[in-house]
Write a protein that holds these residues in place. Structure first.
Motif, PDB file in Angstrom:
ATOM      1  N   THR A 138       0.868  -1.178   0.000  1.00  9.50           N
ATOM      2  CA  THR A 138       0.000   0.000   0.000  1.00  9.50           C
ATOM      3  C   THR A 138       0.902   1.225   0.000  1.00  9.50           C
ATOM      4  O   THR A 138       1.985   1.210   0.602  1.00  9.50           O
ATOM      5  N   ARG A 149      -0.706   7.505  -5.682  1.00  8.36           N
ATOM      6  CA  ARG A 149      -1.497   8.242  -4.695  1.00  8.36           C
ATOM      7  C   ARG A 149      -1.503   7.485  -3.376  1.00  8.36           C
ATOM      8  O   ARG A 149      -1.501   6.258  -3.353  1.00  8.36           O
ATOM      9  N   ASP A 152      -3.186   3.888  -2.622  1.00 11.58           N
ATOM     10  CA  ASP A 152      -3.152   2.941  -3.742  1.00 11.58           C
ATOM     11  C   ASP A 152      -2.585   1.606  -3.274  1.00 11.58           C
ATOM     12  O   ASP A 152      -1.735   1.549  -2.383  1.00 11.58           O
ATOM     13  N   ILE A 169      -0.629  -0.567 -10.599  1.00 12.40           N
ATOM     14  CA  ILE A 169      -1.395   0.194  -9.619  1.00 12.40           C
ATOM     15  C   ILE A 169      -2.848  -0.269  -9.665  1.00 12.40           C
ATOM     16  O   ILE A 169      -3.464  -0.278 -10.733  1.00 12.40           O
ATOM     17  N   ARG A 171      -6.430   0.707  -8.271  1.00 10.99           N
ATOM     18  CA  ARG A 171      -7.106   1.859  -7.687  1.00 10.99           C
ATOM     19  C   ARG A 171      -8.613   1.682  -7.858  1.00 10.99           C
ATOM     20  O   ARG A 171      -9.151   1.844  -8.947  1.00 10.99           O
TER      21      ARG A 171
END
Length: 194
Positions: A138, A149, A152, A169, A171
């Motif tokens: 994470t 971000r 994520d 990633i 998301r």
């Protein structure tokens, strides 16, 4: 007296250029030579004094303008830029896209759950990841990157010093995004175990 390596001026110039490319900054100030000396030692490439590095870069010229470092020093610098020695550096060609890497790396699956990995890459980007399990992390915090971000979930198989890092990633409900950190100059990483 130490035996000098048979390295010519053009080769030495190429090595200096590749070292600066690897470091992502030109070596000019006195502290730069100390940083490079520390890096060579810390990463296991060899112990080369800041004074020797200053002679190689021409910052000091107490031995004349045609200074040639010894074989040990040349090998340490070649290893820093990804080559076994001067002979391998000489055999390299800019069109060659692959070579053996002998630097430091850590495989994600070998990290304990909860371990943190901090990666840094140009220009001034920092990301701190917490290992969940296997190859999943994470994003705990991120600075100066709009692609990653906080919060994520990312997948990364391996972190390699001074090489790009490839992420997938995840998301929300979006399809996974592939992202490369440090594509031009690579990343540096540090691990922090709980």
């Amino acid at each position: 007296m130490k035996t000098r390596h048979t390295i010519d001026t053009e080769e030495l110039n190429r090595i200096r250029k590749e070292v600066e490319k690897r470091l992502s900054f030109p070596i000019k100030a006195p502290d730069d030579y100390t940083r490079l000396s520390d890096m060579l030692k810390d990463e296991g490439y060899g112990s080369v004094s800041a004074t020797t590095l200053k002679r190689i870069w021409g910052y000091i010229s107490d031995t004349g303008s045609e200074y040639r470092p010894n074989a040990y020093t040349v090998t340490a610098l070649c290893r820093l830029i990804g080559f076994k020695d001067l002979e391998e550096f000489r055999a390299s060609d800019s069109s060659i896209q692959s070579r053996e890497y002998t630097g430091k790396f850590v495989e994600s699956r070998n990290l304990p759950e909860g371990a943190e990995v901090e990666i840094r890459w140009q220009p001034n980007r920092i990301c701190r990841l917490r290992h969940m399990h296997a190859t999943l992390f994470t994003v705990e915090s991120v600075e100066n990157s709009s692609s990653l971000r906080e919060g994520d979930v990312v997948e990364c198989v391996c972190f390699t010093q001074h090489a790009p890092v490839f992420f997938r990633i995840f998301r929300g409900q979006q399809l996974p995004i592939t992202y490369v950190a440090g594509s031009a100059n690579g990343v540096t990483y540090n691990t922090y175990l709980e």
